[in-house]
Design a protein around this motif. Sequence first.
Motif, PDB file in Angstrom:
ATOM      1  N   ALA A  70       0.850  -1.192   0.000  1.00  0.00           N
ATOM      2  CA  ALA A  70       0.000   0.000   0.000  1.00  0.00           C
ATOM      3  C   ALA A  70       0.884   1.240   0.000  1.00  0.00           C
ATOM      4  O   ALA A  70       2.075   1.159   0.304  1.00  0.00           O
ATOM      5  N   GLU A  71       0.289   2.350  -0.345  1.00  0.00           N
ATOM      6  CA  GLU A  71       1.030   3.609  -0.345  1.00  0.00           C
ATOM      7  C   GLU A  71       0.265   4.655   0.466  1.00  0.00           C
ATOM      8  O   GLU A  71      -0.952   4.798   0.304  1.00  0.00           O
ATOM      9  N   VAL A  72       0.988   5.335   1.341  1.00  0.00           N
ATOM     10  CA  VAL A  72       0.413   6.477   2.046  1.00  0.00           C
ATOM     11  C   VAL A  72       0.708   7.678   1.153  1.00  0.00           C
ATOM     12  O   VAL A  72       1.866   8.056   0.966  1.00  0.00           O
ATOM     13  N   THR A 111       3.594   9.023   7.947  1.00  0.00           N
ATOM     14  CA  THR A 111       4.163   9.830   6.858  1.00  0.00           C
ATOM     15  C   THR A 111       4.001   9.146   5.498  1.00  0.00           C
ATOM     16  O   THR A 111       3.726   7.946   5.429  1.00  0.00           O
ATOM     17  N   VAL A 112       4.172   9.941   4.466  1.00  0.00           N
ATOM     18  CA  VAL A 112       4.079   9.474   3.073  1.00  0.00           C
ATOM     19  C   VAL A 112       5.137   8.392   2.834  1.00  0.00           C
ATOM     20  O   VAL A 112       6.310   8.610   3.128  1.00  0.00           O
ATOM     21  N   GLN A 113       4.715   7.246   2.410  1.00  0.00           N
ATOM     22  CA  GLN A 113       5.648   6.134   2.164  1.00  0.00           C
ATOM     23  C   GLN A 113       4.926   4.951   1.535  1.00  0.00           C
ATOM     24  O   GLN A 113       3.703   4.901   1.505  1.00  0.00           O
ATOM     25  N   ASN A 114       5.709   4.007   1.042  1.00  0.00           N
ATOM     26  CA  ASN A 114       5.167   2.730   0.581  1.00  0.00           C
ATOM     27  C   ASN A 114       5.314   1.713   1.700  1.00  0.00           C
ATOM     28  O   ASN A 114       6.300   1.743   2.428  1.00  0.00           O
ATOM     29  N   VAL A 115       4.368   0.834   1.838  1.00  0.00           N
ATOM     30  CA  VAL A 115       4.396  -0.191   2.885  1.00  0.00           C
ATOM     31  C   VAL A 115       4.214  -1.553   2.230  1.00  0.00           C
ATOM     32  O   VAL A 115       3.262  -1.748   1.482  1.00  0.00           O
TER      33      VAL A 115
HETATM   34  C1  LIG Z   1       5.745   4.052  -3.983  1.00  0.00           C
HETATM   35  O1  LIG Z   1       5.903   3.134  -5.064  1.00  0.00           O
HETATM   36  C2  LIG Z   1       5.388   3.637  -6.296  1.00  0.00           C
HETATM   37  C3  LIG Z   1       5.483   2.517  -7.309  1.00  0.00           C
HETATM   38  O2  LIG Z   1       6.683   1.854  -7.245  1.00  0.00           O
HETATM   39  C4  LIG Z   1       6.174   4.874  -6.709  1.00  0.00           C
HETATM   40  O3  LIG Z   1       5.663   5.391  -7.917  1.00  0.00           O
HETATM   41  C5  LIG Z   1       6.026   5.918  -5.608  1.00  0.00           C
HETATM   42  O4  LIG Z   1       6.809   7.053  -5.895  1.00  0.00           O
HETATM   43  C6  LIG Z   1       6.456   5.346  -4.255  1.00  0.00           C
HETATM   44  N1  LIG Z   1       6.104   6.314  -3.229  1.00  0.00           N
HETATM   45  C7  LIG Z   1       6.912   6.649  -2.246  1.00  0.00           C
HETATM   46  C8  LIG Z   1       6.382   7.623  -1.239  1.00  0.00           C
HETATM   47  O5  LIG Z   1       8.033   6.177  -2.120  1.00  0.00           O
END
Ligand SMILES: *[C@@H]1O[C@H](CO)[C@@H](O)[C@H](O)[C@H]1NC(C)=O
Length: 218
Positions: A67-69, A146-150
Motif C-alpha cells: 500500500a502507499e500512504v 508519513t508518506v511512504q510505501n508499505v
Molecule cells: C511508492 O511506489 C510507487 C510505485 O513503485 C512509486 O511510484 C512511488 O513514488 C512510491 N512512493 C513513495 C512515497 O516512495
Amino acid sequence: VDSSDRMFLRACIVVCASLCLAQAEFTQFQWRSCTTDKVNQKLKVYSASARPMPVLTPGNLHLSFSAEVLQQIEPGTVLSFNMTRHTALGHDVHIPCLGGIGSCILDGCAIVDNLVNGTREGQRDLGRQLKKMFESVGIFTSCPITVQNVTITDYVIHIGDLDPALNVIADGDYTIQTTVLQPSTGVQYGCFEFDATLKRKETHGQGWLLGRRRRRSD
Ligand SMILES: *[C@@H]1O[C@H](CO)[C@@H](O)[C@H](O)[C@H]1NC(C)=O
Ligand SMILES: *[C@@H]1O[C@H](CO)[C@@H](O)[C@H](O)[C@H]1NC(C)=O
Ligand SMILES: *[C@@H]1O[C@H](CO)[C@@H](O)[C@H](O)[C@H]1NC(C)=O
C-alpha cells in the motif's frame, strides 16, 4: 450475561450454523478498492492477500499487502468498519459492533495499542502480533503516518480460539468494508473491501460451541 442467556445464545448459533452449512464459501481472498474520493485519498492499496481461505481458527494466517500512504495521516483519523454476513438464503445481514468486533468505528492511530490493552486475552494476543508486524516495517503504530510505501510479505499471525464472547460471529461468509476517514468532516481518505470465510476447526472433541477456552500450545 447469565448462563441461561448464554445457552439461548448458543442455541441460536447452533440453529444459525446449521442453516448456513449449505452455503458457498470463499476459497480465495478477494479484495476491492471502494475509494470514491480520489482528491482526498491518503491510503491506496495495491495488493493484499490472506491465506488460507477459509480462515481457520485456531490456525495460522499468512498476510501480504502492499500500500502507499499518499498524504500524511494525522491523529484523529478513524477506521470505520462495515461488516456484512452473507447467508445461505442469499440475504445480507449487517453485523453491529459487539465489543470491538464487527461494524465498529475505531481510532485509526491507536487501533493496535487499544487491542494490546484489550479486555480479552484473544484481543491482546492479536494486538501484540499486529504490533510486531507493523513494527517490522516501521509503520501504523502511531500517527502521524508519513508518506511512504508499505509492503508486508507473508507475515504469519496465529489466530487463537475465538473468545467465547465472540461466538456471535458465527462461521460463515463475510464482506468487510474499511473506510479511513476524518470523523469531524466526514472526508474519506480511502476505502478497502474484502471477502472472507471464517471457519472454526472441528477437530477438537468439544469444539467452540461449548465455549471452552484453550491456550496456545506453542
Ligand atoms: C511508492 O511506489 C510507487 C510505485 O513503485 C512509486 O511510484 C512511488 O513514488 C512510491 N512512493 C513513495 C512515497 O516512495
Ligand atoms: C456496508 O456494506 C454493504 C456491502 O458489503 C453495502 O451494501 C452497504 O451499503 C454498506 N453500508 C454502509 C453504511 O456503507
Ligand atoms: C495501554 O496500557 C498501558 C499500561 O496500562 C498504558 O501506559 C498505555 O497508555 C495504554 N495504551 C492505550 C492506547 O490505552
